[in-house]
Design an enzyme around this catalytic site. Structure first.
Site, PDB file in Angstrom:
ATOM      1  N   LYS A 204       0.821  -1.216   0.000  1.00  0.00           N
ATOM      2  CA  LYS A 204       0.000   0.000   0.000  1.00  0.00           C
ATOM      3  C   LYS A 204       0.856   1.268   0.000  1.00  0.00           C
ATOM      4  O   LYS A 204       2.059   1.233   0.236  1.00  0.00           O
ATOM      5  CB  LYS A 204      -0.948  -0.016   1.199  1.00  0.00           C
ATOM      6  CG  LYS A 204      -2.103  -0.993   0.965  1.00  0.00           C
ATOM      7  CD  LYS A 204      -3.197  -0.885   1.985  1.00  0.00           C
ATOM      8  CE  LYS A 204      -4.337  -1.824   1.585  1.00  0.00           C
ATOM      9  NZ  LYS A 204      -5.370  -1.906   2.618  1.00  0.00           N
ATOM     10  N   ARG A 238      -3.336  -9.968   5.448  1.00  0.00           N
ATOM     11  CA  ARG A 238      -3.771 -10.052   4.043  1.00  0.00           C
ATOM     12  C   ARG A 238      -2.632  -9.542   3.156  1.00  0.00           C
ATOM     13  O   ARG A 238      -2.255  -8.378   3.249  1.00  0.00           O
ATOM     14  CB  ARG A 238      -5.030  -9.189   3.893  1.00  0.00           C
ATOM     15  CG  ARG A 238      -5.646  -9.162   2.519  1.00  0.00           C
ATOM     16  CD  ARG A 238      -6.880  -8.252   2.540  1.00  0.00           C
ATOM     17  NE  ARG A 238      -7.466  -8.111   1.216  1.00  0.00           N
ATOM     18  CZ  ARG A 238      -7.025  -7.275   0.301  1.00  0.00           C
ATOM     19  NH1 ARG A 238      -5.987  -6.490   0.528  1.00  0.00           N
ATOM     20  NH2 ARG A 238      -7.622  -7.209  -0.876  1.00  0.00           N
TER      21      ARG A 238
HETATM   22  C1  7PJ Z   1      -8.157  -4.290   2.198  1.00  0.00           C
HETATM   23  C2  7PJ Z   1      -9.255  -5.070   1.835  1.00  0.00           C
HETATM   24  C3  7PJ Z   1      -7.772  -4.229   3.559  1.00  0.00           C
HETATM   25  C4  7PJ Z   1      -9.591  -5.734   4.006  1.00  0.00           C
HETATM   26  C5  7PJ Z   1      -8.442  -4.091   0.085  1.00  0.00           C
HETATM   27  C6  7PJ Z   1      -5.468  -3.329  -1.534  1.00  0.00           C
HETATM   28  C7  7PJ Z   1      -6.754  -2.601  -1.570  1.00  0.00           C
HETATM   29  N1  7PJ Z   1      -9.956  -5.802   2.728  1.00  0.00           N
HETATM   30  N2  7PJ Z   1      -9.420  -4.933   0.495  1.00  0.00           N
HETATM   31  N3  7PJ Z   1      -8.525  -4.976   4.418  1.00  0.00           N
HETATM   32  N4  7PJ Z   1      -7.660  -3.696   1.083  1.00  0.00           N
HETATM   33  N5  7PJ Z   1     -10.259  -6.445   4.924  1.00  0.00           N
HETATM   34  O1  7PJ Z   1      -5.382  -4.534  -1.361  1.00  0.00           O
HETATM   35  O2  7PJ Z   1      -4.439  -2.616  -1.720  1.00  0.00           O
HETATM   36  O3  7PJ Z   1      -6.837  -3.544   3.996  1.00  0.00           O
HETATM   37  S1  7PJ Z   1      -8.261  -3.596  -1.574  1.00  0.00           S
END
Ligand code: 7PJ
Length: 259
Positions: A204, A238
């Site tokens: 990010k 994640r």
């Molecule tokens: C996140 C997400 C996060 C959760 C995305 C990216 C953007 N879901 N979906 N947490 N980010 N729970 O992956 O850069 O930080 S999309």
């Protein structure tokens, strides 16, 4: 948690895995490398991304969910805010809902209650179109905790079991770089709510802007963030880069097991 985005305009893979076959291969690799969860997303939440219809989102995510369910013994998480997508995804084999809008879209609370699967409630200030314009908080930690408290009550009132809730402070969603690092530094505060924490900071801008590196050069920074989050007790991380993150977490676990 390994990420598979089946959006043509997703955040950081530049559409590299936009076709179904490539997405399947990518998932197979992440599972072989040690992913326990796969997060399947068909809607880009990148600032300024064009909204997708229910039909488009279903077309993107259902085949890949079926592929994972048929071939792997992992948790399948569906990254969506749309109740119709939640329902069909769970029917196709998804085990968990991951909603960046924390079940605030019409019908989402009722659908999550009906499906009775775990739900990740993510914090976002504003909407993807405007969230990075000028995010402001009185105190970012207090404000995010307050948001979680309200969403937990809304979930319980809708008939969702507390045992099915997971929280995510939402790095980069309506937050400045200072807000993001404050949250990372204060993660233990979120344990006050006694629910599992999911953390997503892989590749990010909080990494990229700090290090002045574009998306393809953010691995080391992302690993540092993953390690800090895990050391502060985050239960689910994640990430895009599964094998590297698994290595980092194994070294951490071995160390903690020897304390
Ligand atoms: C996140 C997400 C996060 C959760 C995305 C990216 C953007 N879901 N979906 N947490 N980010 N729970 O992956 O850069 O930080 S999309």
């Amino acid at each position: 948690m390994g990420i598979v985005n089946v959006t043509p305009d997703s955040f950081s893979d530049g559409g590299e895995f936009s076709s179904f076959e490539r997405a399947c291969k990518h998932v197979d690799l992440m599972v072989a490398e040690g992913a326990v969860f796969i997060d399947v997303g068909g809607e880009s939440t990148r600032p300024g991304a064009t909204p997708v219809s229910i039909e488009q989102e279903l077309e993107r995510v259902i085949p890949i969910i079926k592929h994972i369910a048929e071939n792997h013994d992992v948790w399948i998480s569906i990254d969506t805010s749309k109740p119709e997508v939640m329902e069909q995804a769970v029917q196709a084999g998804a085990n968990m809902i991951n909603d960046v809008r924390a079940l605030q879209e019409p019908g989402a609370l009722a659908m999550a209650a009906k499906l009775a699967v775990p739900v990740c409630l993510m914090h976002m200030q504003g909407s993807p179109e405007t969230m990075q314009d000028s995010p402001e908080y009185l105190d970012v930690i207090d404000d995010v905790i307050h948001f979680f408290e309200q969403r937990i009550v809304a979930c319980l009132d809708a008939g969702i079991s507390r045992d099915n809730l997971i929280l995510d402070p939402g790095f980069g969603f309506g937050k400045t770089i200072e807000h993001n690092y404050r949250i990372l530094a204060c993660l233990p505060r979120f344990h006050e709510l006694h629910l599992p924490l999911l953390i997503g900071l892989s590749r990010k801008s909080m990494i990229g802007d700090l290090l002045e590196r574009d998306v393809s050069k953010r691995l080391a920074g992302s690993l540092a963030g993953a390690l800090i989050a895990a050391q502060q007790g985050a239960q689910i991380i994640r990430v895009h880069d599964v094998p590297e993150t698994v290595d980092v977490l194994k070294v951490m676990s071995a160390t903690m097991a020897s304390m």
